[in-house]
Scaffold this motif. Structure first.
Motif, short mmCIF file in Angstrom:
data_model
loop_
_atom_site.label_atom_id
_atom_site.label_comp_id
_atom_site.label_asym_id
_atom_site.label_seq_id
_atom_site.Cartn_x
_atom_site.Cartn_y
_atom_site.Cartn_z
N ASP A 1 0.83 -1.21 0.00
CA ASP A 1 0.00 0.00 0.00
C ASP A 1 0.86 1.25 0.00
O ASP A 1 0.42 2.32 -0.38
CB ASP A 1 -0.89 0.05 1.27
CG ASP A 1 -2.02 -0.96 1.17
OD1 ASP A 1 -2.26 -1.47 0.06
OD2 ASP A 1 -2.65 -1.23 2.22
N ASN A 2 2.08 1.10 0.46
CA ASN A 2 2.88 2.29 0.72
C ASN A 2 4.36 1.95 0.55
O ASN A 2 5.14 2.10 1.48
CB ASN A 2 2.59 2.69 2.19
CG ASN A 2 2.96 4.10 2.43
OD1 ASN A 2 3.28 4.83 1.51
ND2 ASN A 2 2.95 4.50 3.71
N MET A 3 4.71 1.48 -0.66
CA MET A 3 6.06 0.93 -0.81
C MET A 3 7.10 2.03 -0.99
O MET A 3 6.91 2.96 -1.77
CB MET A 3 6.09 -0.03 -1.98
CG MET A 3 7.31 -0.91 -1.97
SD MET A 3 7.09 -2.35 -2.99
CE MET A 3 6.48 -3.55 -1.82
N LYS A 4 8.20 1.93 -0.25
CA LYS A 4 9.28 2.91 -0.37
C LYS A 4 9.87 2.81 -1.78
O LYS A 4 10.05 1.67 -2.28
CB LYS A 4 10.40 2.58 0.63
CG LYS A 4 10.06 2.84 2.09
CD LYS A 4 11.21 2.28 2.94
CE LYS A 4 10.92 2.40 4.42
NZ LYS A 4 11.18 3.72 4.98
N PRO A 5 10.25 3.92 -2.39
CA PRO A 5 10.81 3.88 -3.76
C PRO A 5 12.02 2.94 -3.87
O PRO A 5 12.16 2.21 -4.85
CB PRO A 5 11.21 5.32 -4.05
CG PRO A 5 10.54 6.14 -3.01
CD PRO A 5 10.16 5.27 -1.87
N GLU A 6 12.89 2.95 -2.84
CA GLU A 6 14.09 2.10 -2.94
C GLU A 6 13.74 0.61 -2.90
O GLU A 6 14.41 -0.23 -3.50
CB GLU A 6 15.15 2.47 -1.89
CG GLU A 6 14.80 2.20 -0.43
CD GLU A 6 14.21 3.40 0.28
OE1 GLU A 6 13.48 4.18 -0.37
OE2 GLU A 6 14.46 3.55 1.51
N VAL A 7 12.63 0.29 -2.21
CA VAL A 7 12.21 -1.13 -2.16
C VAL A 7 11.68 -1.53 -3.53
O VAL A 7 12.02 -2.59 -4.07
CB VAL A 7 11.13 -1.33 -1.07
CG1 VAL A 7 10.56 -2.73 -1.10
CG2 VAL A 7 11.70 -1.03 0.31
N LYS A 8 10.90 -0.64 -4.11
CA LYS A 8 10.34 -0.90 -5.45
C LYS A 8 11.48 -1.09 -6.46
O LYS A 8 11.46 -2.01 -7.28
CB LYS A 8 9.47 0.29 -5.86
CG LYS A 8 8.13 -0.14 -6.44
CD LYS A 8 7.33 1.06 -6.87
CE LYS A 8 6.07 1.15 -6.07
NZ LYS A 8 5.36 2.39 -6.21
N GLU A 9 12.45 -0.21 -6.36
CA GLU A 9 13.57 -0.26 -7.30
C GLU A 9 14.31 -1.60 -7.20
O GLU A 9 14.64 -2.23 -8.21
CB GLU A 9 14.52 0.90 -6.98
CG GLU A 9 15.41 1.31 -8.12
CD GLU A 9 16.38 2.39 -7.67
OE1 GLU A 9 17.58 2.20 -7.87
OE2 GLU A 9 15.92 3.41 -7.09
N THR A 10 14.56 -2.03 -5.96
CA THR A 10 15.27 -3.30 -5.78
C THR A 10 14.42 -4.46 -6.29
O THR A 10 14.93 -5.39 -6.93
CB THR A 10 15.66 -3.52 -4.30
OG1 THR A 10 16.39 -2.40 -3.87
CG2 THR A 10 16.48 -4.77 -4.09
N LEU A 11 13.11 -4.40 -6.04
CA LEU A 11 12.24 -5.48 -6.54
C LEU A 11 12.29 -5.52 -8.06
O LEU A 11 12.35 -6.61 -8.66
CB LEU A 11 10.80 -5.26 -6.06
CG LEU A 11 10.47 -5.71 -4.64
CD1 LEU A 11 9.02 -5.39 -4.29
CD2 LEU A 11 10.71 -7.21 -4.44
N ASN A 12 12.30 -4.36 -8.69
CA ASN A 12 12.37 -4.33 -10.17
C ASN A 12 13.68 -4.94 -10.67
O ASN A 12 13.70 -5.68 -11.64
CB ASN A 12 12.23 -2.89 -10.69
CG ASN A 12 10.79 -2.45 -10.60
OD1 ASN A 12 9.87 -3.27 -10.57
ND2 ASN A 12 10.58 -1.14 -10.52
N LYS A 13 14.74 -4.62 -9.94
CA LYS A 13 16.05 -5.16 -10.33
C LYS A 13 16.05 -6.69 -10.18
O LYS A 13 16.57 -7.41 -11.03
CB LYS A 13 17.13 -4.50 -9.46
CG LYS A 13 18.55 -4.83 -9.88
CD LYS A 13 19.57 -3.97 -9.17
CE LYS A 13 20.95 -4.58 -9.42
NZ LYS A 13 22.07 -3.74 -9.32
N MET A 14 15.44 -7.16 -9.10
CA MET A 14 15.37 -8.62 -8.87
C MET A 14 14.54 -9.28 -9.97
O MET A 14 14.85 -10.36 -10.46
CB MET A 14 14.75 -8.92 -7.50
CG MET A 14 15.63 -8.54 -6.33
SD MET A 14 14.76 -8.61 -4.76
CE MET A 14 14.68 -10.37 -4.45
N LYS A 15 13.47 -8.58 -10.36
CA LYS A 15 12.57 -9.12 -11.39
C LYS A 15 13.34 -9.26 -12.71
O LYS A 15 13.37 -10.35 -13.31
CB LYS A 15 11.37 -8.17 -11.55
CG LYS A 15 10.32 -8.63 -12.52
CD LYS A 15 9.08 -7.72 -12.39
CE LYS A 15 7.91 -8.22 -13.17
NZ LYS A 15 7.91 -7.92 -14.57
N SER A 16 14.00 -8.17 -13.15
CA SER A 16 14.67 -8.28 -14.45
C SER A 16 15.81 -9.28 -14.40
O SER A 16 15.99 -10.07 -15.34
CB SER A 16 15.18 -6.96 -15.01
OG SER A 16 15.05 -5.93 -14.12
#
Ligand code: F6P
Length: 524
Positions: free
Chosen positions: A106-121
């Motif tokens: 609901d309230n994800m920190k930008p740095e957490v989102k960024e790391t998740l995207n990196k893990m995804k790719s």
């Protein structure tokens, strides 16, 4: 703001619980059940895909209301809010404790989102073959090199969700035992293997030594420039990772507000993400997030982690039970107990309170167990007829994943039968002799979950994380540091130099000195 620091034994509720214990300690659950047909309705919680029955405990309404009063007196609600708001509740290390932020959709920190995207790719490129090895071959094996929280969580989840895995094989090198590393490497091909060096500090002796072994092994075939195709790091210490030879692009960051034993939800879960695919990893996080909301918002009397934490305090501090067992009726969960052992025992094995005073009551209990039904043929005898009281959590699933219902019915018949037998014993039954008599009256919780899915597993693990938090708040200890482990690490360093130099004169204890001398002699 700091956590409330209230000695639980000085509260009104504790004193009332002590008196209440005198009334209840000899009561038999068999009798209580026979007089109260609605007990299982009252002492159970239905939540999402979970049905949690805690009616087979040595409790009544008064016990629960006094335990809830204890939670209120030690200001549990305030402590929960502090944790979720990111207050520095790990005071001895001056850190926030925010593993829940890693799954706050609901309230994800930008740095957490960024790391998740990196893990995804990264994971997708490996799974679909776009990221190939140094000879152009597709990656087939992922090796997680890390120990403690940098190992136990990822391994437990990869095993637990084996059903959902793709073609990639995962391996875990944790132990500094050189024989283990050799055995693991024997099965691997450097051309098709990725090594994930996981170390929050990037200074843990075992992990760095093992990382060097695998790097040397890799360089027998690959070049330094090939390392970037095969070595990645997960760490807060980016400098350390770069010095080891890992390119900046291959470093997955971690935040210092994620404790090692709560880190599987972070980039530490990269091996999970590769083995299960990002979608399943995200589902795991979402399941944990659901439990976080339940823990944060639900009234305490219907709050599963709160009730579990309170029951544990009840047995530990009033019945003087020293340990708790966890028995999951799923072979997939065979790594759950080692994972929980670190979570609970590294967190709550403390004897100084939040005011810095030596504690005069019992804190962290011993957590142990294994999977059912195997456990029944190993240590269950002691649960049934031993002299110790061992409250036990039973975890089971309504559906089997492969649909082998015949086996699943037998498995689950054992699951239900054990809680029934522990409760009832041979109470009111005629037995041939005293050796065959079972007292029963042994407490258990039953967690019945619809199916072993990534979401449900995420919720289950978060349940235990929050349970240990509740215990720690009541016991007035800091659950998020681990100074005791640090002492052992330092002594090991001094001991290693004694072994390497063949000089034991700096070793303080004569017995240890003699042992090392014998060890060195045996090697000549
Ligand atoms: O066992 C102590 C400990 O500090 C754990 O808390 C941690 O999970 C483990 O060592 C590994 O630490 P690191 O990730 O820094 O290598």
């Amino acid at each position: 703001m700091s956590l409330p620091a209230i000695n639980p034994t000085k509260t009104e509720a504790w004193k009332a619980l002590e008196m209440h214990f005198q009334e209840i300690q000899t009561q038999e659950m068999q009798e209580i059940f026979s007089e109260d047909f609605l007990r299982a309705d009252r002492f159970s919680i239905e939540w999402n895909n979970f049905y949690v029955d805690y009616s087979k405990n040595r409790i009544n309404e008064k016990t629960i209301s006094l335990l809830l009063a204890l939670a209120n007196e030690v200001k549990l609600k305030d402590a929960i809010n502090q944790q979720f708001f990111g207050e520095k509740i790990n005071q001895t290390e001056n850190r926030a404790v925010l593993h829940t932020a890693l799954r706050d959709f609901d309230n994800m920190k930008p740095e957490v989102k960024e790391t998740l995207n990196k893990m995804k790719s990264f994971s997708e490129a490996i799974i679909n073959g776009n990221h190939a090895g140094f000879t152009g071959k597709k990656i087939t094996d992922i090796v997680n090199v890390g120990i403690g929280g940098s190992h136990l969580g990822p391994e437990m989840i990869s095993e637990a969700l084996h059903f959902y895995r793709n073609h990639l094989k995962t391996h875990f090198i944790a132990n500094i035992d050189g024989d283990d590393v050799v055995e693991k490497l024997k099965t691997l091909n450097p051309e098709t293997t990725i090594f994930i060096i996981v170390s929050k500090s990037f200074s843990t002796q075992e992990t760095i030594a093992n990382a060097n072994v695998v790097k040397t092994w890799f360089l027998q075939q690959g070049n330094e420039s090939d390392l970037q195709k095969h070595f990645v790091a997960v760490s807060t210490n980016e400098k350390g990772a770069r010095e080891f030879g890992i390119s900046q692009n291959n470093i997955f960051p971690m935040d210092d507000w994620v404790g090692g034993r709560f880190s599987l939800w972070s980039s530490v879960g990269l091996s999970i993400c590769c083995a299960l695919g990002y979608k399943n990893f995200e589902a795991l996080l979402k399941g944990a997030f659901e439990m976080d909301k339940h823990f944060r918002n639900e009234e305490f009397n219907k709050n599963i982690p709160v009730i579990f934490g309170l029951l544990s305090v009840w047995y530990n501090n009033f019945f003087k039970a020293e340990s708790e067992a966890v028995v999951a009726y799923s072979q997939y969960l065979h790594k759950l107990v080692p994972y929980l052992q670190q979570a609970f025992m590294e967190s709550n094995g403390k004897s100084v309170d939040r005011n810095g005073n030596k504690i005069e009551y019992q804190t962290g209990n011993i957590v142990w167990g294994n999977v059912g039904s195997n456990s029944q043929h190993a240590y269950f005898q002691l649960l049934h007829q031993g002299t110790k009281l061992i409250p036990t959590d039973f975890i089971g699933f309504s559906k089997s994943l492969h649909g082998n219902n015949k086996n699943h019915f037998i498995l689950m018949a054992n699951f239900f039968a054990q809680t029934e037998a522990l409760w009832g014993g041979t109470h009111n039954k005629k037995v041939d002799n005293s050796f065959k008599s079972f007292e029963g009256n042994k407490p258990s919780n039953t967690i019945l979950i619809e199916e072993l899915t990534p979401e449900n597993l995420g919720s289950l693990v978060a349940l235990y994380e929050h349970k240990l938090f509740v215990q720690g708040i009541i016991w007035n200890i800091f659950s998020y540091d681990q100074w005791g482990v640090e002492l052992g690490k330092n002594v090991a360093k001094e001991t290693l130099s004694a072994i390497e130099n063949g000089d034991t004169s700096e070793i303080k204890n004569n017995s240890t000195q003699k042992l090392i001398a014998k060890f060195l002699k045996n090697r000549t």
